[in-house]
Design an enzyme around this catalytic site. Structure first.
Site, PDB file in Angstrom:
ATOM      1  CB  ILE A   1       0.282  -5.830   1.008  1.00  0.00           C
ATOM      2  CG1 ILE A   1      -1.154  -6.260   0.709  1.00  0.00           C
ATOM      3  CG2 ILE A   1       0.758  -4.751   0.057  1.00  0.00           C
ATOM      4  CD1 ILE A   1      -2.189  -5.212   1.019  1.00  0.00           C
TER       5      ILE A   1
ATOM      6  CG  ASP B   1       1.168   4.119  -4.928  1.00  0.00           C
ATOM      7  OD1 ASP B   1       0.980   3.216  -5.761  1.00  0.00           O
ATOM      8  OD2 ASP B   1       0.855   5.310  -5.113  1.00  0.00           O
TER       9      ASP B   1
ATOM     10  CB  SER C   1      -4.968   7.282   5.458  1.00  0.00           C
ATOM     11  OG  SER C   1      -5.566   7.723   4.258  1.00  0.00           O
TER      12      SER C   1
HETATM   13  N1  AR6 Z   1       3.013  -3.998   2.631  1.00  0.00           N
HETATM   14  C1  AR6 Z   1       2.052  -3.634   3.504  1.00  0.00           C
HETATM   15  N2  AR6 Z   1       1.991  -2.425   4.089  1.00  0.00           N
HETATM   16  C2  AR6 Z   1       2.961  -1.534   3.762  1.00  0.00           C
HETATM   17  C3  AR6 Z   1       4.015  -1.813   2.870  1.00  0.00           C
HETATM   18  C4  AR6 Z   1       4.017  -3.117   2.276  1.00  0.00           C
HETATM   19  N3  AR6 Z   1       4.936  -3.504   1.400  1.00  0.00           N
HETATM   20  N4  AR6 Z   1       4.808  -0.709   2.784  1.00  0.00           N
HETATM   21  C5  AR6 Z   1       4.267   0.224   3.608  1.00  0.00           C
HETATM   22  N5  AR6 Z   1       3.172  -0.273   4.214  1.00  0.00           N
HETATM   23  P1  AR6 Z   1       1.623   4.597   2.998  1.00  0.00           P
HETATM   24  P2  AR6 Z   1      -0.698   6.413   2.937  1.00  0.00           P
HETATM   25  C6  AR6 Z   1       2.246   0.344   5.182  1.00  0.00           C
HETATM   26  O1  AR6 Z   1       2.543   5.699   3.347  1.00  0.00           O
HETATM   27  O2  AR6 Z   1      -0.435   6.829   4.335  1.00  0.00           O
HETATM   28  C7  AR6 Z   1       2.192   7.111  -1.306  1.00  0.00           C
HETATM   29  O3  AR6 Z   1       3.212   7.940  -1.763  1.00  0.00           O
HETATM   30  C8  AR6 Z   1       2.739   1.483   6.030  1.00  0.00           C
HETATM   31  O4  AR6 Z   1       3.446   0.988   7.162  1.00  0.00           O
HETATM   32  O5  AR6 Z   1       2.064   3.604   1.991  1.00  0.00           O
HETATM   33  O6  AR6 Z   1      -2.088   6.034   2.553  1.00  0.00           O
HETATM   34  C9  AR6 Z   1       0.942   7.193  -2.165  1.00  0.00           C
HETATM   35  O7  AR6 Z   1       1.263   7.384  -3.516  1.00  0.00           O
HETATM   36  C10 AR6 Z   1       1.409   2.129   6.456  1.00  0.00           C
HETATM   37  O8  AR6 Z   1       0.882   1.459   7.602  1.00  0.00           O
HETATM   38  O9  AR6 Z   1       0.192   5.163   2.444  1.00  0.00           O
HETATM   39  C11 AR6 Z   1       0.231   8.370  -1.593  1.00  0.00           C
HETATM   40  O10 AR6 Z   1       0.719   9.575  -2.138  1.00  0.00           O
HETATM   41  C12 AR6 Z   1       0.467   1.827   5.291  1.00  0.00           C
HETATM   42  O11 AR6 Z   1       1.170   0.903   4.456  1.00  0.00           O
HETATM   43  C13 AR6 Z   1       0.560   8.289  -0.130  1.00  0.00           C
HETATM   44  O12 AR6 Z   1       1.781   7.568  -0.023  1.00  0.00           O
HETATM   45  C14 AR6 Z   1       0.105   3.034   4.480  1.00  0.00           C
HETATM   46  O13 AR6 Z   1       1.238   3.875   4.341  1.00  0.00           O
HETATM   47  C15 AR6 Z   1      -0.489   7.532   0.636  1.00  0.00           C
HETATM   48  O14 AR6 Z   1      -0.196   7.576   2.006  1.00  0.00           O
END
Ligand code: AR6
Length: 175
Positions: free
Chosen positions: A13, A36, A123
């Site tokens: 993203i 994030d 999430s």
């Molecule tokens: N581009 C798009 N999607 C991504 C990328 C990227 N570069 N990297 C990961 N994903 P997560 P959450 C996807 O864990 O579950 C953090 O520490 C990943 O495959 O990023 O909402 C925050 O600070 C998954 O499908 O977020 C919070 O503390 C999606 O992004 C916590 O994690 C969401 O995974 C939030 O957890």
């Protein structure tokens, strides 16, 4: 927005050339892992500075809500930090909180007259929300919010993992 303008792409993203990318943030707004970490890493320190200013003013962001900052060095001029729920088994209002996170992000984009927005699968990573359950909630919430967001022309779901990509592609097939 009139008609259907939802699309899915497989990828990172942080590279999206849209008006705003949405971050899967936490209540503290001070960064973390997953998407994030990728957004703060690629966008540089001005995003964190803007998050700190919001924290100083309103003390973080409640679950189900969203805040907006600069996109810093990203191609997208804005980042909308939306806070999804931690999955606790489904009986703690997680579905409603996830829907609210998507709706809040769309509402904020519309308030800023943005036209194009990209979402990660909020999430479904570190927070453990089941992907198959989340996809239907995400699409329904975005559609609902778009009915009241006339500026928004396109919403892209950016799926990083194969399972989410397949789920979104199947659900959005025909759009
Ligand atoms: N581009 C798009 N999607 C991504 C990328 C990227 N570069 N990297 C990961 N994903 P997560 P959450 C996807 O864990 O579950 C953090 O520490 C990943 O495959 O990023 O909402 C925050 O600070 C998954 O499908 O977020 C919070 O503390 C999606 O992004 C916590 O994690 C969401 O995974 C939030 O957890």
């Amino acid at each position: 927005m009139t008609g259907e303008h939802l699309q899915v792409v497989h990828g990172d993203i942080t590279r999206m050339e849209v008006d705003a990318i949405v971050n899967a943030a936490n209540n503290g707004l001070l960064g973390g892992g997953g998407v994030d970490g990728a957004i703060h890493g690629a966008g540089g320190p001005s995003i964190m500075a803007a998050c700190r200013a919001i924290r100083d003013k309103q003390g973080g962001c409640p679950t189900g809500e969203a805040v907006i900052t600069t996109g810093g060095l990203l191609p997208a001029p804005y980042v909308i930090h939306a806070v999804g729920p931690v999955w606790h088994g489904g009986a703690q209002n997680e579905d409603a909180q996830l829907a609210s996170a998507y709706r809040s992000a769309i509402r904020l984009a519309a308030e800023h007259n943005l036209r194009t927005v990209a979402f990660p699968n909020i999430s479904t990573g570190i927070y453990g929300f089941p992907r198959e359950r989340a996809v239907d909630i995400a699409i329904a919430a975005v559609r609902e919010a778009l009915a009241k967001a006339p500026s928004i022309e396109q919403v892209t779901f950016v799926c990083f993992d194969d399972e989410n990509f397949r789920l979104y592609r199947d659900r959005l097939r025909g759009n």
